[in-house]
Design a protein around this motif. Sequence first.
Motif, PDB file in Angstrom:
ATOM      1  N   THR A  78       0.841  -1.197   0.000  1.00 38.45           N
ATOM      2  CA  THR A  78       0.000   0.000   0.000  1.00 38.45           C
ATOM      3  C   THR A  78       0.872   1.242   0.000  1.00 38.45           C
ATOM      4  O   THR A  78       1.859   1.326   0.733  1.00 38.45           O
ATOM      5  CB  THR A  78      -0.921   0.019   1.232  1.00 38.45           C
ATOM      6  N   LEU A  79       0.486   2.228  -0.807  1.00 41.04           N
ATOM      7  CA  LEU A  79       1.201   3.499  -0.871  1.00 41.04           C
ATOM      8  C   LEU A  79       0.553   4.501   0.062  1.00 41.04           C
ATOM      9  O   LEU A  79      -0.591   4.309   0.504  1.00 41.04           O
ATOM     10  CB  LEU A  79       1.184   4.022  -2.307  1.00 41.04           C
ATOM     11  N   PRO A  80       1.236   5.586   0.385  1.00 37.48           N
ATOM     12  CA  PRO A  80       0.626   6.630   1.212  1.00 37.48           C
ATOM     13  C   PRO A  80      -0.695   7.089   0.613  1.00 37.48           C
ATOM     14  O   PRO A  80      -0.811   7.291  -0.593  1.00 37.48           O
ATOM     15  CB  PRO A  80       1.670   7.756   1.179  1.00 37.48           C
ATOM     16  N   GLY A  81      -1.684   7.227   1.480  1.00 39.91           N
ATOM     17  CA  GLY A  81      -3.014   7.566   1.001  1.00 39.91           C
ATOM     18  C   GLY A  81      -3.901   6.358   0.847  1.00 39.91           C
ATOM     19  O   GLY A  81      -5.037   6.461   0.401  1.00 39.91           O
ATOM     20  N   GLY A  82      -3.386   5.163   1.222  1.00 40.95           N
ATOM     21  CA  GLY A  82      -4.195   3.949   1.155  1.00 40.95           C
ATOM     22  C   GLY A  82      -4.340   3.372  -0.234  1.00 40.95           C
ATOM     23  O   GLY A  82      -5.294   2.640  -0.515  1.00 40.95           O
ATOM     24  N   ILE A  83      -3.399   3.656  -1.137  1.00 38.54           N
ATOM     25  CA  ILE A  83      -3.469   3.156  -2.511  1.00 38.54           C
ATOM     26  C   ILE A  83      -2.945   1.735  -2.561  1.00 38.54           C
ATOM     27  O   ILE A  83      -1.754   1.497  -2.298  1.00 38.54           O
ATOM     28  CB  ILE A  83      -2.672   4.053  -3.470  1.00 38.54           C
ATOM     29  N   GLU A  84      -3.801   0.764  -2.861  1.00 41.19           N
ATOM     30  CA  GLU A  84      -3.351  -0.616  -3.002  1.00 41.19           C
ATOM     31  C   GLU A  84      -2.626  -0.787  -4.334  1.00 41.19           C
ATOM     32  O   GLU A  84      -3.086  -0.319  -5.378  1.00 41.19           O
ATOM     33  CB  GLU A  84      -4.542  -1.580  -2.921  1.00 41.19           C
ATOM     34  N   VAL A  85      -1.514  -1.490  -4.289  1.00 40.96           N
ATOM     35  CA  VAL A  85      -0.657  -1.643  -5.470  1.00 40.96           C
ATOM     36  C   VAL A  85      -1.060  -2.913  -6.218  1.00 40.96           C
ATOM     37  O   VAL A  85      -1.204  -3.986  -5.633  1.00 40.96           O
ATOM     38  CB  VAL A  85       0.824  -1.720  -5.053  1.00 40.96           C
ATOM     39  N   ASN A  86      -1.230  -2.779  -7.544  1.00 43.08           N
ATOM     40  CA  ASN A  86      -1.415  -3.941  -8.410  1.00 43.08           C
ATOM     41  C   ASN A  86      -0.201  -4.077  -9.324  1.00 43.08           C
ATOM     42  O   ASN A  86       0.805  -3.375  -9.158  1.00 43.08           O
ATOM     43  CB  ASN A  86      -2.715  -3.826  -9.217  1.00 43.08           C
ATOM     44  N   GLY A  87      -0.274  -4.994 -10.282  1.00 42.50           N
ATOM     45  CA  GLY A  87       0.883  -5.255 -11.135  1.00 42.50           C
ATOM     46  C   GLY A  87       1.383  -4.049 -11.902  1.00 42.50           C
ATOM     47  O   GLY A  87       2.575  -3.709 -11.834  1.00 42.50           O
ATOM     48  N   PRO A  88       0.516  -3.366 -12.682  1.00 42.35           N
ATOM     49  CA  PRO A  88       0.989  -2.183 -13.411  1.00 42.35           C
ATOM     50  C   PRO A  88       1.571  -1.121 -12.486  1.00 42.35           C
ATOM     51  O   PRO A  88       2.540  -0.451 -12.843  1.00 42.35           O
ATOM     52  CB  PRO A  88      -0.289  -1.687 -14.116  1.00 42.35           C
ATOM     53  N   CYS A  89       0.986  -0.963 -11.301  1.00 41.48           N
ATOM     54  CA  CYS A  89       1.486   0.034 -10.352  1.00 41.48           C
ATOM     55  C   CYS A  89       2.887  -0.330  -9.875  1.00 41.48           C
ATOM     56  O   CYS A  89       3.786   0.521  -9.830  1.00 41.48           O
ATOM     57  CB  CYS A  89       0.525   0.139  -9.182  1.00 41.48           C
ATOM     58  N   LEU A  90       3.113  -1.616  -9.546  1.00 43.30           N
ATOM     59  CA  LEU A  90       4.433  -2.041  -9.085  1.00 43.30           C
ATOM     60  C   LEU A  90       5.467  -1.904 -10.202  1.00 43.30           C
ATOM     61  O   LEU A  90       6.616  -1.505  -9.956  1.00 43.30           O
ATOM     62  CB  LEU A  90       4.377  -3.486  -8.583  1.00 43.30           C
ATOM     63  N   ALA A  91       5.069  -2.228 -11.425  1.00 42.04           N
ATOM     64  CA  ALA A  91       5.977  -2.076 -12.566  1.00 42.04           C
ATOM     65  C   ALA A  91       6.394  -0.619 -12.728  1.00 42.04           C
ATOM     66  O   ALA A  91       7.571  -0.302 -12.978  1.00 42.04           O
ATOM     67  CB  ALA A  91       5.314  -2.593 -13.838  1.00 42.04           C
ATOM     68  N   PHE A  92       5.423   0.269 -12.583  1.00 43.69           N
ATOM     69  CA  PHE A  92       5.711   1.697 -12.690  1.00 43.69           C
ATOM     70  C   PHE A  92       6.676   2.138 -11.593  1.00 43.69           C
ATOM     71  O   PHE A  92       7.653   2.858 -11.847  1.00 43.69           O
ATOM     72  CB  PHE A  92       4.402   2.473 -12.612  1.00 43.69           C
ATOM     73  N   LEU A  93       6.411   1.722 -10.358  1.00 45.56           N
ATOM     74  CA  LEU A  93       7.265   2.126  -9.240  1.00 45.56           C
ATOM     75  C   LEU A  93       8.686   1.617  -9.430  1.00 45.56           C
ATOM     76  O   LEU A  93       9.663   2.338  -9.176  1.00 45.56           O
ATOM     77  CB  LEU A  93       6.682   1.595  -7.929  1.00 45.56           C
ATOM     78  N   ALA A  94       8.830   0.366  -9.869  1.00 45.38           N
ATOM     79  CA  ALA A  94      10.158  -0.198 -10.075  1.00 45.38           C
ATOM     80  C   ALA A  94      10.946   0.630 -11.088  1.00 45.38           C
ATOM     81  O   ALA A  94      12.125   0.948 -10.890  1.00 45.38           O
ATOM     82  CB  ALA A  94      10.043  -1.650 -10.540  1.00 45.38           C
ATOM     83  N   GLN A  95      10.286   1.004 -12.185  1.00 45.12           N
ATOM     84  CA  GLN A  95      10.970   1.783 -13.216  1.00 45.12           C
ATOM     85  C   GLN A  95      11.326   3.179 -12.709  1.00 45.12           C
ATOM     86  O   GLN A  95      12.434   3.682 -12.937  1.00 45.12           O
ATOM     87  CB  GLN A  95      10.078   1.881 -14.456  1.00 45.12           C
ATOM     88  N   VAL A  96      10.386   3.811 -11.981  1.00 45.13           N
ATOM     89  CA  VAL A  96      10.633   5.164 -11.467  1.00 45.13           C
ATOM     90  C   VAL A  96      11.793   5.165 -10.479  1.00 45.13           C
ATOM     91  O   VAL A  96      12.696   6.013 -10.538  1.00 45.13           O
ATOM     92  CB  VAL A  96       9.350   5.722 -10.819  1.00 45.13           C
ATOM     93  N   TYR A  97      11.786   4.205  -9.546  1.00 43.11           N
ATOM     94  CA  TYR A  97      12.831   4.168  -8.530  1.00 43.11           C
ATOM     95  C   TYR A  97      14.202   3.882  -9.145  1.00 43.11           C
ATOM     96  O   TYR A  97      15.208   4.503  -8.783  1.00 43.11           O
ATOM     97  CB  TYR A  97      12.507   3.113  -7.475  1.00 43.11           C
ATOM     98  N   VAL A  98      14.267   2.944 -10.077  1.00 44.46           N
ATOM     99  CA  VAL A  98      15.545   2.610 -10.719  1.00 44.46           C
ATOM    100  C   VAL A  98      16.057   3.793 -11.519  1.00 44.46           C
ATOM    101  O   VAL A  98      17.258   4.109 -11.488  1.00 44.46           O
ATOM    102  CB  VAL A  98      15.391   1.359 -11.597  1.00 44.46           C
ATOM    103  N   ASP A  99      15.160   4.461 -12.250  1.00 44.69           N
ATOM    104  CA  ASP A  99      15.572   5.636 -13.029  1.00 44.69           C
ATOM    105  C   ASP A  99      16.130   6.722 -12.115  1.00 44.69           C
ATOM    106  O   ASP A  99      17.144   7.374 -12.437  1.00 44.69           O
ATOM    107  CB  ASP A  99      14.393   6.188 -13.831  1.00 44.69           C
ATOM    108  N   ALA A 100      15.468   6.933 -10.960  1.00 48.75           N
ATOM    109  CA  ALA A 100      15.939   7.959 -10.027  1.00 48.75           C
ATOM    110  C   ALA A 100      17.318   7.601  -9.468  1.00 48.75           C
ATOM    111  O   ALA A 100      18.209   8.457  -9.383  1.00 48.75           O
ATOM    112  CB  ALA A 100      14.920   8.119  -8.897  1.00 48.75           C
ATOM    113  N   ILE A 101      17.491   6.331  -9.099  1.00 46.66           N
ATOM    114  CA  ILE A 101      18.786   5.904  -8.554  1.00 46.66           C
ATOM    115  C   ILE A 101      19.883   6.031  -9.605  1.00 46.66           C
ATOM    116  O   ILE A 101      20.994   6.521  -9.328  1.00 46.66           O
ATOM    117  CB  ILE A 101      18.680   4.466  -8.036  1.00 46.66           C
ATOM    118  N   ASN A 102      19.587   5.606 -10.838  1.00 45.03           N
ATOM    119  CA  ASN A 102      20.603   5.673 -11.896  1.00 45.03           C
ATOM    120  C   ASN A 102      20.977   7.107 -12.240  1.00 45.03           C
ATOM    121  O   ASN A 102      22.099   7.377 -12.667  1.00 45.03           O
ATOM    122  CB  ASN A 102      20.099   4.956 -13.149  1.00 45.03           C
TER     123      ASN A 102
END
Length: 589
Positions: free
Chosen positions: A279-303
């Motif tokens: 769950t994300l802040p605000g009570g947002i339950e994560v599904n597959g597309p959401c997790l895929a998006f987060l993974a890409q965003v976090y990796v891009d930020a780290i890189n």
Amino acid sequence: MASGIPMPEPLCLIENTEEALVVNAEALEVLSAIDQPLVVVAIVGPYRTGKSYLMNKLAAKEKGFSVGSTVQSHTKGIWMWCVPHPEKPDHTLILLDTEGLGDVEKVDDKSDIQIFALAILLSSTFVYNTMNKIDQGAIDLLHNVTELTDLLRTRCSPDFKEAEDTDDLVSFFPDLVWTLRDFYLHLETDGQDITPDEYLESSLEPKAGSNERIQHFNLSGLFIKKFFPRKKCFIFDSPANKKKLSKLQKLCDGELYPEFVQQVEEFCSYIFSHSTVKTLPGGIEVNGPCLAFLAQVYVDAINSGELPSVGNSVLELVQRENSAAVQKALAHYDQQMDQKVQLPTDTLQELLDLHGACEREAMEVFTKNSFKDEDHHFQKELQTLLDAKQDDLCKRNKEASARWCSSLLQGIFGPLEEEVKQGIYFRAGGHNLYLEKMEILKANYYQHPRKGIQAEEVLQDYLRSKQSVSDAVLQSDLALTTREREKEEVQRKAEVERAKLERLEAIDREIQRMMEERERFHQQQMRQMEIDRANLAQQQRELRMEQKRRLREEAERQKAEAEAQQRRLQEQLMSLRSSASRRDDCILL
């Protein structure tokens, strides 16, 4: 998974190359197909501590994640295995196995911090797997969370309206499950047995003292307790005889120590029953597309060398998902309108009713697929777009009605226009015939269905455009009618004279006929008189002959009667004579 078919084997989600972290496109595609809520369990710990073995047990598989048998680390980056949740229907269990921390083959430990951060960012249950006992080294390693305080800051976007303090960040952190492998200590404090959970809590308790080492220890424990308020500890005995450990993956439960088998079962049972949906802040339950998006965003930020922000990531996710929800709602609206609406509609209200029904369905689609649209920004955007579509639809409906009605008028009135060109109505009385034909064609036009809202306006425009033709027919009719009437008057008078003459001739013929009839009647009377005289003479002759016949017959009758009388007298005389003779004879006797 949406298809209900689990992955046959793990797939690399984030590859740790020498240059940077790389998100695997194939793994993102797999995640994008999962529309169920995700329970994400990630395991992190020093290399060669049996992390992959535990993850295979959670997947209920003997093989899957790579289990090494040497001092060389096997898992590189983060590997993912998506399986149906064994206890929560319509949920998917995501298992994330990470490369070992502190691998001596690494040039530096920067990637350790990155993998550690990503595991926390992506998981709802974070398994920290260490060896033997909870010591200062293990606590210091987990103390990386203090660095993540900045790494995961939420105050990066003024538009992100969640709480901006540490408590909000804590609510985003996963549950902590600390697993101690090959545990050899006796769980006892001050002569009293304690549980693994109590052992964990006591290991994080502040120590008395003010030197730098104690302060560092206390700070580490403080942050661990702060950022992981929900904690659980499991201890594991050695799995089997040391000689068998190199083949641990191939050993069945019967070849393992019973205590270890029981401990693994308890660990898996806890994970299945207590791990929550990511769950994300605000009570947002994560599904597959959401997790895929987060993974890409976090990796891009780290890189890129930036610090990945939970707040910014959630905000970007909200914007992306809500924008996608708007587009999905618009696509649903367009699809439904294409199926239900045939332009032009009979009335504007019919179109508005269809729009209203499809608009409500579109709003339902948006509501179902959107989240955290607290200020209704995206809903208002959708409403604006739907209003624009309504305006455009009304315009197209009006244009379609005008086109269809114009085409219909051309088909209906075309023959009449051709007759006008041929001069059929440019004669006396032609205007009335023209108007009668116009009324018939107008009635025909009105009978055609689905002309739309422009039906009357287009008809009146057409009639106005043909008014000059009607006027020309009328003028021709008036001019020709005057001459025609004069001609008709002459013809009428001639007809009257001709009728008089015909009547006189008829009278003469009738008189002649009557005279001839009278003559014929006279002749017939004369012939009848002759016939009657002849008949009378004949009757008289016949009467005289009848009288003579009757006289002869009477004479003959009288003669016959006299002769009969005479015969009777003779017979009587003879009878008397006979009687006298017989009397005489009797007398003589």
